[in-house]
Design a protein around this motif. Structure first.
Motif, mmCIF file in Angstrom:
data_model
loop_
_atom_site.group_PDB
_atom_site.id
_atom_site.type_symbol
_atom_site.label_atom_id
_atom_site.label_comp_id
_atom_site.label_asym_id
_atom_site.label_seq_id
_atom_site.Cartn_x
_atom_site.Cartn_y
_atom_site.Cartn_z
ATOM 1 N N VAL A 1 -6.471 -1.712 -11.180
ATOM 2 C CA VAL A 1 -6.731 -0.577 -10.291
ATOM 3 C C VAL A 1 -5.640 0.470 -10.502
ATOM 4 N N LEU A 2 -6.030 1.615 -11.046
ATOM 5 C CA LEU A 2 -5.067 2.689 -11.266
ATOM 6 C C LEU A 2 -4.713 3.359 -9.949
ATOM 7 N N ARG A 3 -3.505 3.865 -9.858
ATOM 8 C CA ARG A 3 -3.114 4.652 -8.688
ATOM 9 C C ARG A 3 -3.719 6.045 -8.806
ATOM 10 N N SER A 4 -3.688 6.783 -7.695
ATOM 11 C CA SER A 4 -4.307 8.112 -7.670
ATOM 12 C C SER A 4 -3.762 9.023 -8.759
ATOM 13 N N ILE B 1 -7.282 8.690 -1.394
ATOM 14 C CA ILE B 1 -7.606 7.252 -1.440
ATOM 15 C C ILE B 1 -6.493 6.444 -2.105
ATOM 16 N N ASN B 2 -5.299 7.040 -2.224
ATOM 17 C CA ASN B 2 -4.212 6.324 -2.896
ATOM 18 C C ASN B 2 -3.866 5.021 -2.171
ATOM 19 N N LYS B 3 -3.832 5.057 -0.832
ATOM 20 C CA LYS B 3 -3.523 3.836 -0.076
ATOM 21 C C LYS B 3 -4.609 2.768 -0.300
ATOM 22 N N ASP B 4 -5.853 3.216 -0.378
ATOM 23 C CA ASP B 4 -6.949 2.267 -0.632
ATOM 24 C C ASP B 4 -6.806 1.643 -2.011
ATOM 25 N N LEU B 5 -6.449 2.447 -3.001
ATOM 26 C CA LEU B 5 -6.289 1.932 -4.356
ATOM 27 C C LEU B 5 -5.116 0.960 -4.447
ATOM 28 N N LEU B 6 -4.023 1.289 -3.777
ATOM 29 C CA LEU B 6 -2.866 0.386 -3.762
ATOM 30 C C LEU B 6 -3.237 -0.947 -3.123
#
Length: 339
Positions: free
Chosen positions: A20-23, A150-155
């Motif tokens: 999963v890449l970060r934003s 959505i960075n928190k979701d990706l993390l």
């Protein structure tokens, strides 16, 4: 009952889940790909710029939504998981947050696709290069904002992926035998005798222990054996609550427990202690449990099935028991499905 997302080979159950890449990584990757787009000669510069901006928007959409779509497709749907895996996952992370994060990724993917189409249509209605460049800048800004949201979701999904990939690759829809008993009762030797191979090693979550998984074929049917050193070999009172719940997850596997008794006097456990452990497992697990005496070459016979890893007596009798249990497994399965 149909079980979905069953592992087809030994290894991690969730090896297929992508990184999963970060934003910012998604933004950089998409922009880098778009920046390399340079259209060939056009009679008019306006035509050239319009085509470049259109292709760059399409490329950014394709790169970003391709990655996000893969996340949505590859991450397991919690409700379809086998109860064994559901229990382990439920212990590790917030299932509701997991679902919400996947939902946010899906919403963002749909939004990017929608407004990419809108901006490409806008390009068709403008005439000057300055207007085209402004549309491109607006698109880049809006795209970046959406991805950053959505960075928190990706993390979080990245953390979930790392945990999921550490879960043992237990196959949940074939006949399974879980080997239990006190330490040094011959569990590891038995799994090698039954399968004829060295078992593979897999970590078991929430414990410092590893399980051993081996397979053999009985006719055309594959059979799974799970050795549980350090797991089903001492009372539950010796565990914390998380460990107990993780161990109880094993009870969701439709398998037979082979409980080994060692009456040789070579271990530090008495016969009463072994029976107490047997009774505890019997009370905690709904699985059928078969009592097996080991080290019969140096102990008196007390159980119906007796084996020895040294002289190999009783293995044929145990094999017959295994074959009978496998037949029972498929008979019950056929009755469920109507075949």
């Amino acid at each position: 009952m149909k079980r979905i997302l069953t592992s087809l080979k030994l290894g991690c159950m969730f090896d297929y889940i992508p990184t999963v890449l970060r934003s910012q990584e998604i933004i950089d990757k998409s922009f880098h790909k778009a920046s390399n787009i340079v259209e060939p000669y056009f009679p008019k510069k306006e035509m050239k710029i319009r085509k470049e901006v259109t292709d760059r928007i399409s490329t950014i959409e394709s790169i970003s939504t391709g990655h996000l779509d893969k996340i949505i497709r590859k991450f397991p749907t919690i409700e379809t998981l086998h109860p064994f895996y559901f229990d382990l996952i439920d212990l590790m992370f917030d299932v509701d947050k997991y679902k919400l994060s996947l939902g946010n990724v899906q919403w963002t993917t749909d939004k990017i696709k929608d407004f990419s189409t809108v901006y490409i249509k806008k390009l068709k209605g403008v005439k000057t290069i300055n207007e085209m460049n402004n549309i491109m800048k607006q698109y880049y800004g809006r795209f970046s904002s959406l991805i950053k949201n959505i960075n928190k979701d990706l993390l979080y999904l990245g953390e979930c992926r790392n945990y999921l990939r550490r879960l043992p690759g237990i196959i949940t829809d074939i006949p399974t035998f879980i080997i239990a008993g006190i330490p040094n009762s011959g569990k590891s030797s038995l799994i090698q005798k039954l399968t004829g191979t060295t078992p593979d090693i897999a970590s078991y979550p929430f414990t410092t222990k590893e399980i051993l998984i081996g397979y053999k074929n009985i006719g055309t049917r594959r059979v799974q054996f799970i050795d549980t050193p350090g797991i089903l070999d001492r009372p539950m009172d010796d565990r914390n609550d998380i460990e107990r719940r993780a161990i109880i997850a094993l009870s969701k596997i439709e398998g037979t427990i082979l409980f080994l008794f060692d009456y040789s006097g070579t271990s530090s456990y008495t016969e009463d202690q072994q029976n107490n452990l047997f009774n505890e497992i019997s009370g905690s697990f709904p699985n059928k449990i078969i009592r097996i005496q080991t080290k019969i070459d140096i102990s008196e016979r007390k159980e119906n099935i007796c084996i020895s890893s040294v002289t190999s007596p009783g293995l044929k009798e145990l094999d017959d028991v295994v074959i009978a249990e496998v037949e029972n497994f498929y008979a019950a399965r056929n009755q469920e499905t109507g075949y």
